[in-house]
Design a protein around this motif. Structure first.
Motif, PDB file in Angstrom:
ATOM      1  N   THR A 228     -18.333 -18.015 -31.352  1.00 25.98           N
ATOM      2  CA  THR A 228     -18.600 -17.166 -30.190  1.00 25.98           C
ATOM      3  C   THR A 228     -20.067 -17.243 -29.806  1.00 25.98           C
ATOM      4  O   THR A 228     -20.409 -17.288 -28.632  1.00 25.98           O
ATOM      5  CB  THR A 228     -18.274 -15.698 -30.509  1.00 25.98           C
ATOM      6  OG1 THR A 228     -17.123 -15.669 -31.340  1.00 25.98           O
ATOM      7  CG2 THR A 228     -18.004 -14.939 -29.257  1.00 25.98           C
ATOM      8  N   GLU A 231     -20.567 -20.479 -28.089  1.00 25.42           N
ATOM      9  CA  GLU A 231     -19.981 -20.478 -26.754  1.00 25.42           C
ATOM     10  C   GLU A 231     -20.823 -19.618 -25.812  1.00 25.42           C
ATOM     11  O   GLU A 231     -21.104 -20.012 -24.677  1.00 25.42           O
ATOM     12  CB  GLU A 231     -18.556 -19.934 -26.826  1.00 25.42           C
ATOM     13  CG  GLU A 231     -17.800 -20.109 -25.540  1.00 25.42           C
ATOM     14  CD  GLU A 231     -16.377 -19.613 -25.672  1.00 25.42           C
ATOM     15  OE1 GLU A 231     -16.172 -18.554 -26.286  1.00 25.42           O
ATOM     16  OE2 GLU A 231     -15.474 -20.265 -25.149  1.00 25.42           O
ATOM     17  N   ALA A 232     -21.235 -18.453 -26.326  1.00 22.14           N
ATOM     18  CA  ALA A 232     -22.005 -17.547 -25.478  1.00 22.14           C
ATOM     19  C   ALA A 232     -23.305 -18.196 -25.028  1.00 22.14           C
ATOM     20  O   ALA A 232     -23.702 -18.079 -23.875  1.00 22.14           O
ATOM     21  CB  ALA A 232     -22.294 -16.250 -26.232  1.00 22.14           C
ATOM     22  N   ASP A 234     -23.887 -21.463 -25.010  1.00 22.21           N
ATOM     23  CA  ASP A 234     -23.543 -22.605 -24.155  1.00 22.21           C
ATOM     24  C   ASP A 234     -23.336 -22.152 -22.720  1.00 22.21           C
ATOM     25  O   ASP A 234     -23.695 -22.847 -21.775  1.00 22.21           O
ATOM     26  CB  ASP A 234     -22.247 -23.268 -24.652  1.00 22.21           C
ATOM     27  CG  ASP A 234     -22.521 -24.310 -25.718  1.00 22.21           C
ATOM     28  OD1 ASP A 234     -23.701 -24.619 -25.940  1.00 22.21           O
ATOM     29  OD2 ASP A 234     -21.555 -24.797 -26.325  1.00 22.21           O
ATOM     30  N   SER A 235     -22.737 -20.962 -22.591  1.00 22.87           N
ATOM     31  CA  SER A 235     -22.423 -20.480 -21.249  1.00 22.87           C
ATOM     32  C   SER A 235     -23.686 -20.198 -20.446  1.00 22.87           C
ATOM     33  O   SER A 235     -23.620 -19.966 -19.258  1.00 22.87           O
ATOM     34  CB  SER A 235     -21.565 -19.217 -21.330  1.00 22.87           C
ATOM     35  OG  SER A 235     -22.376 -18.089 -21.550  1.00 22.87           O
ATOM     36  N   MET A 236     -24.834 -20.196 -21.139  1.00 27.77           N
ATOM     37  CA  MET A 236     -26.081 -19.972 -20.419  1.00 27.77           C
ATOM     38  C   MET A 236     -26.750 -21.277 -20.050  1.00 27.77           C
ATOM     39  O   MET A 236     -27.851 -21.287 -19.509  1.00 27.77           O
ATOM     40  CB  MET A 236     -27.023 -19.142 -21.279  1.00 27.77           C
ATOM     41  CG  MET A 236     -26.528 -17.729 -21.412  1.00 27.77           C
ATOM     42  SD  MET A 236     -27.740 -16.751 -22.243  1.00 27.77           S
ATOM     43  CE  MET A 236     -26.951 -16.472 -23.765  1.00 27.77           C
ATOM     44  N   GLY A 237     -26.097 -22.376 -20.396  1.00 24.01           N
ATOM     45  CA  GLY A 237     -26.637 -23.663 -19.976  1.00 24.01           C
ATOM     46  C   GLY A 237     -27.691 -24.238 -20.896  1.00 24.01           C
ATOM     47  O   GLY A 237     -28.669 -24.821 -20.435  1.00 24.01           O
TER      48      GLY A 237
ATOM     49  N   ARG B  92     -12.769 -19.571 -18.873  1.00 25.70           N
ATOM     50  CA  ARG B  92     -13.644 -20.609 -19.439  1.00 25.70           C
ATOM     51  C   ARG B  92     -13.626 -21.882 -18.606  1.00 25.70           C
ATOM     52  O   ARG B  92     -14.579 -22.655 -18.616  1.00 25.70           O
ATOM     53  CB  ARG B  92     -13.243 -20.895 -20.877  1.00 25.70           C
ATOM     54  CG  ARG B  92     -13.780 -19.831 -21.816  1.00 25.70           C
ATOM     55  CD  ARG B  92     -13.170 -19.941 -23.203  1.00 25.70           C
ATOM     56  NE  ARG B  92     -13.805 -18.998 -24.115  1.00 25.70           N
ATOM     57  CZ  ARG B  92     -13.621 -17.696 -24.093  1.00 25.70           C
ATOM     58  NH1 ARG B  92     -12.810 -17.159 -23.200  1.00 25.70           N
ATOM     59  NH2 ARG B  92     -14.242 -16.902 -24.959  1.00 25.70           N
ATOM     60  N   ARG B 124     -24.906 -22.850 -14.912  1.00 26.13           N
ATOM     61  CA  ARG B 124     -24.802 -21.860 -15.991  1.00 26.13           C
ATOM     62  C   ARG B 124     -26.105 -21.085 -16.157  1.00 26.13           C
ATOM     63  O   ARG B 124     -26.097 -19.915 -16.509  1.00 26.13           O
ATOM     64  CB  ARG B 124     -24.456 -22.547 -17.294  1.00 26.13           C
ATOM     65  CG  ARG B 124     -23.040 -23.101 -17.345  1.00 26.13           C
ATOM     66  CD  ARG B 124     -22.838 -23.813 -18.659  1.00 26.13           C
ATOM     67  NE  ARG B 124     -21.500 -24.399 -18.774  1.00 26.13           N
ATOM     68  CZ  ARG B 124     -21.131 -25.133 -19.819  1.00 26.13           C
ATOM     69  NH1 ARG B 124     -21.979 -25.370 -20.787  1.00 26.13           N
ATOM     70  NH2 ARG B 124     -19.921 -25.632 -19.880  1.00 26.13           N
ATOM     71  N   MET B 130     -21.947 -14.797 -18.559  1.00 25.22           N
ATOM     72  CA  MET B 130     -20.667 -14.391 -19.118  1.00 25.22           C
ATOM     73  C   MET B 130     -20.876 -13.372 -20.236  1.00 25.22           C
ATOM     74  O   MET B 130     -21.839 -13.446 -20.991  1.00 25.22           O
ATOM     75  CB  MET B 130     -19.955 -15.639 -19.642  1.00 25.22           C
ATOM     76  CG  MET B 130     -18.523 -15.424 -20.001  1.00 25.22           C
ATOM     77  SD  MET B 130     -17.653 -17.008 -20.008  1.00 25.22           S
ATOM     78  CE  MET B 130     -16.149 -16.522 -20.824  1.00 25.22           C
ATOM     79  N   PHE B 132     -18.863 -11.693 -23.582  1.00 23.44           N
ATOM     80  CA  PHE B 132     -17.760 -12.108 -24.450  1.00 23.44           C
ATOM     81  C   PHE B 132     -17.184 -10.956 -25.255  1.00 23.44           C
ATOM     82  O   PHE B 132     -17.884  -9.988 -25.563  1.00 23.44           O
ATOM     83  CB  PHE B 132     -18.250 -13.187 -25.423  1.00 23.44           C
ATOM     84  CG  PHE B 132     -18.614 -14.461 -24.739  1.00 23.44           C
ATOM     85  CD1 PHE B 132     -17.718 -15.505 -24.686  1.00 23.44           C
ATOM     86  CD2 PHE B 132     -19.845 -14.613 -24.129  1.00 23.44           C
ATOM     87  CE1 PHE B 132     -18.056 -16.684 -24.046  1.00 23.44           C
ATOM     88  CE2 PHE B 132     -20.194 -15.781 -23.483  1.00 23.44           C
ATOM     89  CZ  PHE B 132     -19.284 -16.827 -23.445  1.00 23.44           C
ATOM     90  N   PHE B 135     -19.019 -10.479 -28.456  1.00 26.93           N
ATOM     91  CA  PHE B 135     -20.447 -10.375 -28.171  1.00 26.93           C
ATOM     92  C   PHE B 135     -21.178 -11.712 -28.229  1.00 26.93           C
ATOM     93  O   PHE B 135     -21.904 -12.061 -27.318  1.00 26.93           O
ATOM     94  CB  PHE B 135     -21.161  -9.375 -29.095  1.00 26.93           C
ATOM     95  CG  PHE B 135     -20.347  -8.154 -29.434  1.00 26.93           C
ATOM     96  CD1 PHE B 135     -19.560  -7.525 -28.472  1.00 26.93           C
ATOM     97  CD2 PHE B 135     -20.340  -7.630 -30.714  1.00 26.93           C
ATOM     98  CE1 PHE B 135     -18.800  -6.394 -28.766  1.00 26.93           C
ATOM     99  CE2 PHE B 135     -19.581  -6.500 -31.018  1.00 26.93           C
ATOM    100  CZ  PHE B 135     -18.812  -5.886 -30.044  1.00 26.93           C
ATOM    101  N   ARG B 197     -27.894  -9.382 -21.658  1.00 23.67           N
ATOM    102  CA  ARG B 197     -28.185 -10.808 -21.717  1.00 23.67           C
ATOM    103  C   ARG B 197     -27.607 -11.512 -20.483  1.00 23.67           C
ATOM    104  O   ARG B 197     -28.227 -12.409 -19.912  1.00 23.67           O
ATOM    105  CB  ARG B 197     -27.568 -11.392 -22.986  1.00 23.67           C
ATOM    106  CG  ARG B 197     -27.813 -12.857 -23.167  1.00 23.67           C
ATOM    107  CD  ARG B 197     -27.299 -13.340 -24.495  1.00 23.67           C
ATOM    108  NE  ARG B 197     -25.845 -13.164 -24.588  1.00 23.67           N
ATOM    109  CZ  ARG B 197     -25.135 -13.509 -25.648  1.00 23.67           C
ATOM    110  NH1 ARG B 197     -25.725 -14.003 -26.703  1.00 23.67           N
ATOM    111  NH2 ARG B 197     -23.835 -13.328 -25.672  1.00 23.67           N
TER     112      ARG B 197
END
Lengths: 679, 361
Positions: A228, A231-232, A234-237, B92, B124, B130, B132, B135, B197
């Motif tokens: 997680t 992924e979290a 990664d989701s920020m680029g 996703r 992104r 995003m 989650f 978290f 965040r």
């Protein structure tokens, strides 16, 4: 598939019974025995290949490459020795005397692990100085340190690779499995060929041995990082390197340091064994003492090794715990820390300067305490021997005549094809018939390994070694079940025994060969006993954890039905912990294998002896290599069979050995001769 | 339900995809099939098989099946479904954390599905963020540095990003916790960090993947209100994934209901409750207090010549429950008037039917 209603052990008895009958009729024929110094064509061919390789090494790119590495290693060690442990001509003393190095070690300990460890390590190094073991101790540290540095440089990228790629994890996992199944000893043969003897060989062998734990544990740590979180972020680029350096490595930091701890201990253990190829360090006095069966003079440097192991283990463990703490301390704390480190640095500078100027700080005091202590130990030892000698002797005879000899004659005195067939059948009884896949795996590996052993022309020796491995594993498992169950059922017993086991695992196995050798002399039993001492801690812990893992509710259900303690153990706890038992047996087996082989030099003969002869006698190299390969094949075969046995309906791979330093080894009557490579 | 909640429901408009020009997010024919050679299945008859049959036949599992929808700027778009319905996969796919098998995603005018690595990274970093379910905080960083992480990987200097993060800390109610570590905070507080965040990079769109499922009911309600407050303050476009219908009804301007990777229904909360697309949705919504969701539109009848003209006046998007008291207090039926035009009449018994039905349910 299944074996039907008849339990596995009954099938095993049937196979063994048949085997004994056939043995009685055919014994002594086709045993493929090959006495001491005889070679076959294959062995001579291998030796010839080695000779060609050495003769043509000026044109061989690989040999030149390894030669350059050996050169660089030799130069580094030599430079460090002149700095720290040996006289730097024309100076009669090293550049930095004992006081200076003591300061450096204390300062580093303080920086990574805290002031308590600075005191502990300072005390240990002080003991090294007053016991007259300073130079050898520092040499051991040099070899260990260089090997660990190389292990980190080589190992961390690989750990990152297996931590981030499933594909790499699978491939490298297989290689690591193989490396860890291989007894230490075996890779000394090629190492000596490519890197010569002395410090370079010591460093390379140590490096090879110490590498897998770091790769495995650090790779595991990186894989364990919460998906997680990845992924979290990664989701920020983030870029791949940002993911690695800002998320994966920091989150795996603790595990990585644990890996470093295991690698360091493994390196220390192997650095000692490397004295067999003329590596510098504390291994040498131990080997010398073994040759003249002088317990005292072997145990003193042995004890120093134990202290070194404690020093490295405690310091790296504390460092891993502290890394978290440090990362969390606020600004004020940090300023305080840097301040005290700076003050310490000044003090170290002063100590170094003193050790360069004053002779008392340059050369450690010669006290003669080491010799006094050795004599004292010898007195105690001979008293123990005269008092308990009969008892240990009786025990030795019991195992030798009751178990070892009968089994050996069946295994080794049957015609080779009979033994081979019987081993295959037993392998199937133990590991086969769970799923089609495991049956196929067991059959394939067993046939492959047995064929290899047969081809290498050391069948008879291999059977003798196999016998010792089996006996030692059996005894180890008996110990493991008794102590494991006891520990699991009595928390207080666990509390008492577990620290001993932890310590047993920290001690380089080399060390306890000395007293064992003294007690049991040059026999197969010495090797077996040392192997049990080496393997028991792991096996006991695994069994204890497995038995304790049985759910309390299940036990209560049994008790409410009125089962006795004995029934509870045999009908509930042990069956439910059967996977742990198999795992313990597998791990025990691998440990025992490496130790039994080493025991070849304390009278156990067989494959271990072939290997030692191989790297000590020029003309025996081919046979030694064949012996080494046979050991590897034995290890792979046993490992695969037991892994298959651990498979239940849903297959889970057997956990690999993680925490455990190397094996010890023994002296041969032949001196270790430097091979022509160095000359 | 509190009054403020009711007001939010009353005030919600239903900006459909064509309400205000360009969509913030536009999804066309999106597929995600997990398994070997998944891309060859689309377009063949196999694609029409049910999820179980396809798994049986090809070993592939459908996550998202031919999904299309649009989200308007500033809209809160809720995707709802039970676990395994493909909603988390869907969200996703929007930023290609999972690579879609087929279809197009257009986000803020940018074609996401054909973007290269740099374009995707830029998207992104600057446009979408995003939150989650678990978290996904970094345990080795203080709260403030967790919040600033997005800025850090963009290359914003330490001072600047910490200053920006500190603002967001206050915005989400974490004042005073900036130098704590995540494991020193409760679950609710940790999710506030997750929220902060996501806000720190000032994205135009926020994706929420079941953000409050792991929290206690009371904290969940607080966090839902927090999102409503932030939405009112910041006007972000939000795609919100949940398996909780109450949450969907409370937050969503529109709701997409998924089952087995397919869209079952898209509609405003009152449409979903008042006119469920099939038995699945009806079953789903049967426990919902209808008077809290349905508007007068769903209970009014056509005006008849003899109707009293003295009853209270309300608009057709008034929630039944909010209208009930005034309607029952008056002797005359409620007149529903939109834009000065009489569109319907609500009798007392029409209201009672909704309220009483749910009392007895």
């Amino acid at each position: 598939m299944s074996l039907g209603r008849i339990p596995r052990w009954a099938w095993a008895l049937v196979v063994v019974g048949l085997w004994v009958v056939v043995w009685a009729l055919t014994k002594g024929t086709d045993t493929l025995a090959l006495p001491g110094r005889e070679h076959t064509d294959l062995h001579n061919e291998l030796t010839g290949w080695r000779n060609d390789l050495i003769a043509g090494r000026d044109d061989n790119a690989l040999m030149q490459f390894t030669g350059q590495i050996a050169d660089a290693a030799l130069k580094s060690v030599d430079w460090l020795q002149r700095m720290l442990s040996r006289p730097n001509y024309p100076r009669p003393v090293p550049e930095i005397g004992w006081l200076g190095l003591l300061g450096i070690i204390m300062w580093i300990s303080h920086a990574v692990a805290g002031w308590k460890y600075a005191v502990l390590n300072g005390a240990i190094m002080f003991i090294a100085a007053v016991m007259g073991l300073w130079a050898d101790t520092v040499d051991t540290l040099i070899v260990t340190l260089l090997a660990v540095i190389c292990a980190v440089i080589i190992g961390m990228p690989i750990a990152v690779l297996i931590g981030t790629s499933d594909w790499a994890n699978r491939i490298i996992g297989i290689v690591l499995d193989l490396m860890q199944t291989m007894p230490t000893f075996v890779y000394l043969i090629p190492v000596v060929l490519f890197f010569g003897t002395g410090a370079p060989a010591a460093i390379v062998a140590t490096l090879i041995y110490a590498l897998p734990p770091l790769i495995r544990v650090a790779g595991f740590g990186i894989r364990q990082v919460s998906p997680t979180a990845i992924e979290a972020t990664d989701s920020m680029g983030q870029r791949a390197w940002q993911r690695l350096f800002k998320v994966q490595l920091p989150m795996a930091r603790r595990t990585i340091i644990v890996g470093l701890n295991q690698t360091t201990l493994a390196a220390l253990a192997m650095a000692v064994i490397a004295s067999y190829v003329n590596g510098p360090g504390l291994g040498r006095p131990v080997v010398d003492a073994l040759e003249i069966a002088d317990v005292g003079r072997g145990l003193v440097p042995g004890a120093m090794l134990v202290l070194l192991a404690i020093m490295l283990d405690r310091t790296t463990t504390a460092a891993s715990e502290r890394s978290e703490l440090l990362a969390r301390s606020g600004g004020g704390n940090r300023r305080h820390r840097w301040g005290s480190l700076a003050v310490g640095l000044v003090a170290v500078g002063v100590m170094i300067q003193m050790s360069r100027v004053y002779s008392w700080a340059a050369t450690y005091p010669s006290t003669g305490w080491s010799s006094d202590l050795a004599d004292g130990i010898n007195k105690v030892a001979s008293w123990v021997f005269s008092t308990f000698g009969d008892l240990t002797g009786a025990f030795k005879d019991l195992v030798t005549y009751g178990l070892l000899n009968p089994m050996q004659s069946v295994l080794a005195e049957s015609p080779w094809f009979v033994s081979g067939a019987a081993i295959l059948l037993l392998a199937l009884v133990v590991g086969g018939f769970r799923t089609t896949a495991t049956t196929a795996t067991v059959t394939a590996w067993t046939v492959l390994c047995l064929t290899g052993i047969w081809y290498l022309d050391l069948w008879h020796d291999a059977m003798i070694s196999l016998n010792m491995v089996l006996v030692a594993t059996l005894l180890t498992m008996i110990l493991a079940v008794i102590f494991g169950v006891w520990m699991a059922r009595r928390p207080r017993v666990d509390l008492m025994i577990r620290p001993l086991l932890d310590m047993g695992q920290t001690i380089p196995p080399f060390v306890y060969l000395v007293p064992v050798f003294y007690l049991f002399d040059q026999t197969r039993f010495t090797a077996i006993f040392a192997a049990i001492v080496y393997a028991a801690p792991v096996a006991i812990k695994l069994v204890a954890d497995g038995v304790r893992g049985v759910p309390e509710t299940t036990l209560e259900a049994g008790r409410s039905a009125g089962s006795t303690a004995w029934q509870e153990i045999t009908k509930v706890q042990l069956p439910m912990a059967s996977r742990s038992l198999v795992l313990a047996a597998n791990q025990g087996l691998l440990y025992v294998l490496s130790m039994v082989v080493i025991g070849g030099m304390v009278g156990a003969g067989a494959l271990g002896y072939d290997v030692v002869l191989g790297f000590s006698r020029f003309e025996e190299w081919g046979k030694g290599l064949a012996g080494g390969l046979s050991i590897v094949l034995l290890g792979i075969m046993l490992d695969r069979i037991f892994r298959a046995a651990a498979v239940t309906g849903s297959s889970t791979p057997v956990r690999r050995r993680t925490r455990r330093p190397a094996r010890a080894e023994e002296e041969s009557n032949d001196r270790v001769e430097p091979l022509a490579v160095t000359g | 339900m509190t009054t403020s909640d009711a007001e939010i429901l009353v005030n919600q408009s239903s900006p459909g995809p064509d309400a205000s020009g360009a969509a913030a997010l536009s999804v066309r024919g999106l597929w995600k099939i997990f398994g070997p050679r998944a891309d060859r299945i689309i377009g063949t008859p196999d694609a029409d098989l049910s999820r179980a049959d396809l798994k049986e036949k090809t070993g592939c599992v459908v996550g998202v099946k031919d999904v299309s929808f649009d989200v308007s700027p500033g809209e809160v778009f809720v995707v709802m479904g039970l676990s395994g319905s493909g909603k988390s996969t869907l969200v996703r796919c929007l930023t290609r954390l999972i690579e879609p098998t087929a279809g197009e995603v257009e986000l803020g005018g940018m074609d996401v599905t054909s973007a290269n690595a740099a374009g995707l990274r830029d998207l992104r970093r600057n446009q979408v963020s995003m939150v989650f379910q678990h978290f996904g905080l970094l345990p080795h960083r203080q709260v403030i540095d967790n919040i600033a992480y997005g800025l850090e990987i963009r290359g914003v200097g330490k001072k600047e990003r910490r200053a920006k993060a500190a603002e967001v800390v206050d915005l989400v109610g974490l004042t005073g916790y900036g130098s704590s570590y995540p494991d020193q905070l409760s679950g609710g507080m940790q999710q506030r960090v997750g929220l902060a965040r996501a806000l720190a990079g000032d994205p135009s769109m926020m994706l929420f993947d079941e953000p409050f499922s792991a929290l206690d009911p009371l904290i969940r309600r607080d966090m839902q209100n927090e999102v409503i407050r932030l939405q009112a303050e910041l006007k972000k476009t939000m795609v919100f994934i949940t398996h909780d219908l109450q949450e969907a009804l409370k937050l969503g301007d529109r709701i997409l209901i998924m089952r087995d990777g397919e869209i079952v229904q898209i509609g405003t909360p009152d449409e979903v409750v008042g006119a469920p697309a099939d038995d699945y949705v009806r079953d789903f919504t049967s426990d919902v207090p209808r008077s809290h969701v349905l508007t007068l539109k769903w209970v009014m009848r056509d005006p008849r010549p003899g109707d009293s003209s003295e009853g209270p006046v309300m608009t057709s998007d008034t929630i039944v429950r909010a209208a009930a008291q005034a309607a029952l207090a008056s002797d005359h039926p409620v007149r529903v008037i939109d834009d000065g035009k009489l569109v319907g009449i609500v009798d007392d018994d029409a209201i009672l039917r909704v309220v009483v039905a749910e009392e007895s349910a």
